[in-house]
Every structure is written in structure tokens, then in C-alpha cells.
Design an enzyme around this catalytic site. Structure first.
Site, short mmCIF file in Angstrom:
data_model
loop_
_atom_site.label_atom_id
_atom_site.label_comp_id
_atom_site.label_asym_id
_atom_site.label_seq_id
_atom_site.Cartn_x
_atom_site.Cartn_y
_atom_site.Cartn_z
N GLU A 40 -6.51 6.86 -0.64
CA GLU A 40 -6.36 5.63 0.14
C GLU A 40 -6.98 4.44 -0.58
O GLU A 40 -6.41 3.35 -0.62
CB GLU A 40 -7.00 5.81 1.52
CG GLU A 40 -6.23 6.71 2.46
CD GLU A 40 -4.80 6.26 2.68
OE1 GLU A 40 -4.57 5.06 2.96
OE2 GLU A 40 -3.90 7.10 2.53
N HIS A 64 1.51 4.30 -2.86
CA HIS A 64 1.43 5.75 -2.64
C HIS A 64 2.63 6.45 -3.28
O HIS A 64 2.49 7.48 -3.94
CB HIS A 64 1.42 6.07 -1.14
CG HIS A 64 0.06 6.09 -0.52
ND1 HIS A 64 -1.01 6.76 -1.07
CD2 HIS A 64 -0.39 5.55 0.65
CE1 HIS A 64 -2.07 6.62 -0.29
NE2 HIS A 64 -1.72 5.89 0.75
N HIS A 109 0.84 -1.21 0.00
CA HIS A 109 0.00 0.00 0.00
C HIS A 109 0.87 1.26 0.00
O HIS A 109 0.64 2.18 -0.79
CB HIS A 109 -0.90 -0.03 1.24
CG HIS A 109 -1.66 1.22 1.49
ND1 HIS A 109 -2.99 1.38 1.18
CD2 HIS A 109 -1.28 2.40 2.08
CE1 HIS A 109 -3.40 2.59 1.54
NE2 HIS A 109 -2.37 3.23 2.09
N GLU A 110 1.88 1.29 0.85
CA GLU A 110 2.74 2.47 0.94
C GLU A 110 3.58 2.66 -0.32
O GLU A 110 3.77 3.80 -0.79
CB GLU A 110 3.64 2.37 2.17
CG GLU A 110 2.90 2.33 3.50
CD GLU A 110 1.98 3.51 3.72
OE1 GLU A 110 2.19 4.58 3.10
OE2 GLU A 110 1.02 3.39 4.49
#
Length: 283
Positions: free
Chosen positions: A204, A135, A131-132
Site C-alpha cells: 500500500e 498496483h 494508486h490502483e
């Protein structure tokens, strides 16, 4: 494409608020000042967002020798995403959480709190790190930093407008304008904050989707989010509210009530988990 369009609209609206508030202070000249202050805040966030976020979290960089599994997972994810390896940090914060920061994939950092290392398996942590990394790859960090910095600039200008309206010099037109200026000074920062939160929630969902695609499954991240949802409610946050949108889980989600839900900087955790398990990320 739709997410990018939404982002552009929200950023343009926040920037427009900056000019409007500046104009309320000093007409055309004030609008130019508002734009100038906005550019200063954006420039500062562009160059120093990573350093400010890491310092705020009291994080320390960890080497491959110190945490080989952490480095191995991120290196594998970066290879899959075809992007450079970011610097890796650990914060002593006991709240289970993580964030990424930096102005581009070439100037990025990923940080995990000690709390997240204590409660997640390595497979679940891989979901969080995917997930990071997403980003970073999407350049969400820069976008959110710009939004946050401009929102801070609007608040700064709004305070100037409010003090100017309350204590400015006299004049025939002063009383006609003071109420409108005060209303703008109060409402503009609120509007900027809501727009910033909308941008954060949108990003998100997209990072969840891309993180699941990196791994080929949404289950590790879904399980991790379940644990994080419980964990952040049990451990009080020690995070600067201005940094809250950077984290994978809302550090202030322990707040109760409908207002807290409405003003949350992240989408509802149950919605994120449901999307990951429904297979929606594959589309």
C-alpha cells in the site's frame, strides 16, 4: 529493491508454512501434498482472482458512454504509466472504497464503489485511481492473490491436521505428537495471516508513492484518503474478509482497539497521508 526482497521473503515463508503443516499431517509425503495443495491454490488465484473479486463485489462493467470521465481519467493514467487500459467496474456498495484485480496489466480490472463516487471530487478520485493503476503496474494484485491463496491453503491443511490429531487412529507415538500437531494447526494460519498483512501494508505504501509520482503530486490522494478514512468508519462493510487487502482503505477499519490496529491489513491512514504530504514520494 528492498520492497521486492521483503515480498520474496514473506511469500517464501508462507509457502514454507504450507510444507511444514503438510509434513505435520503425513511426514515427507504430507509435505509434498502440502506443496501440491499450495500450487493448486496459487494456480486458482492466478487464473480466477479477477472474476472472484468482481463477483464478490457485485460489480458491473461500465462503458465509456456510461461513465466518460471515469474512462478518461484511467486512460490518461495508463498512458502515463505506459500500460494497457483495464476493464472498469462500479460496485453498488455504499462504503467509499476501490480496488484493482487481475493477474497482469493485460488482464486487469479496476472497480470503484458507489460510495466513493458519492463523496470524492474527480480530482480526488484521480488520486485513488492512480494508486490502483500503480498496483496493476507493480503486479501487486498477483502477489497479494498468491499470498492470500496460500494462506487459505495453510488454513485448509491446518484444519486437516487438527482433525487428524484429535480423531486419528491410536498408536504408541500418537499422544507424544498430538499436542505439537494441534499447536501447529492453530499457530500456522495465524502466522500466515500476519505475514499476509505485512505484505499488504508494504504494498500500500508503494502504491501510494507511485500513484503520487504518476500525478506529480500527492495532495489529491491525501485528500481522498482523509475522506475515505472517515467514510469507511461510518458505513458497515459488506466485503468478504478474504478480499479486504485488495481495497485502498481497510473496509474493517471501524473496528476499535489496539488489537484491531495491530492486525490491520493496511498501514495507518494518518501515516499514509503524512508521507504523501511530506514529499517523501519524490525520492
Amino acid at each position: 529493491m528492498m520492497n521486492n526482497l521483503k515480498t520474496a521473503v514473506i511469500l517464501a515463508t508462507i509457502g514454507g508454512l504450507m510444507i511444514v503443516v503438510g509434513g505435520a499431517i503425513g511426514g515427507t509425503g504430507g509435505a509434498a501434498i502440502g506443496m501440491g495443495i499450495g500450487l493448486v491454490f496459487v494456480g486458482g488465484s492466478y487464473w480466477f482472482s479477477d472474476k472472484l473479486a468482481i463477483k464478490s463485489a457485485k460489480a458491473v462493467e461500465v462503458s465509456e458512454a456510461q461513465m466518460p470521465r471515469y474512462h478518461a481519467i484511467v486512460a490518461d493514467l495508463c498512458q502515463r504509466a505506459d500500460m494497457p487500459m483495464p476493464r472498469l467496474y462500479v460496485s453498488p456498495d455504499p462504503q467509499p472504497n476501490a480496488f484493482a484485480t487481475g493477474r497482469s496489466p493485460n488482464h486487469a480490472a479496476v472497480c470503484v464503489n458507489q460510495g466513493i463516487l458519492d463523496i470524492l471530487s474527480w480530482e480526488e478520485l484521480q488520486g485513488v485511481l492512480a494508486h490502483e493503476i500503480s498496483h496493476v503496474r507493480n503486479r501487486d494484485i498477483l502477489i497479494s492473490s498468491v499470498a492470500a491463496s496460500v494462506a487459505m491453503g495453510i488454513t485448509f491443511l491446518a484444519r486437516m491436521a487438527m482433525w487428524g490429531a484429535m480423531f486419528g487412529g491410536g498408536g504408541r507415538d500418537r499422544n507424544d505428537n498430538v499436542l505439537g500437531t494441534l499447536a501447529l494447526a492453530i499457530l500456522a494460519p495465524v502466522a500466515a495471516t500476519f505475514l499476509q498483512m505485512a505484505l499488504s501494508r508494504n504494498r500500500e505504501y508503494e502504491a501510494d508513492r507511485r500513484g503520487a509520482k504518476l500525478l506529480g503530486t500527492g495532495e489529491p490522494l491525501a485528500r481522498a484518503l482523509e475522506k475515505l478514512d472517515r467514510g469507511v468508519r461510518q458505513v458497515a462493510p459488506s466485503v468478504n474478509p478474504a478480499q479486504a487487502t485488495a481495497y485502498i482503505a481497510n473496509p474493517f477499519s471501524g473496528q476499535r482497539g489496539q488489537l484491531a490496529r495491530f492486525t490491520a491489513s493496511h498501514p495507518p491512514m494518518e501515516d499514509r497521508i503524512a508521507r504523501l504530504r511530506s514529499g517523501e514520494w519524490q525520492h
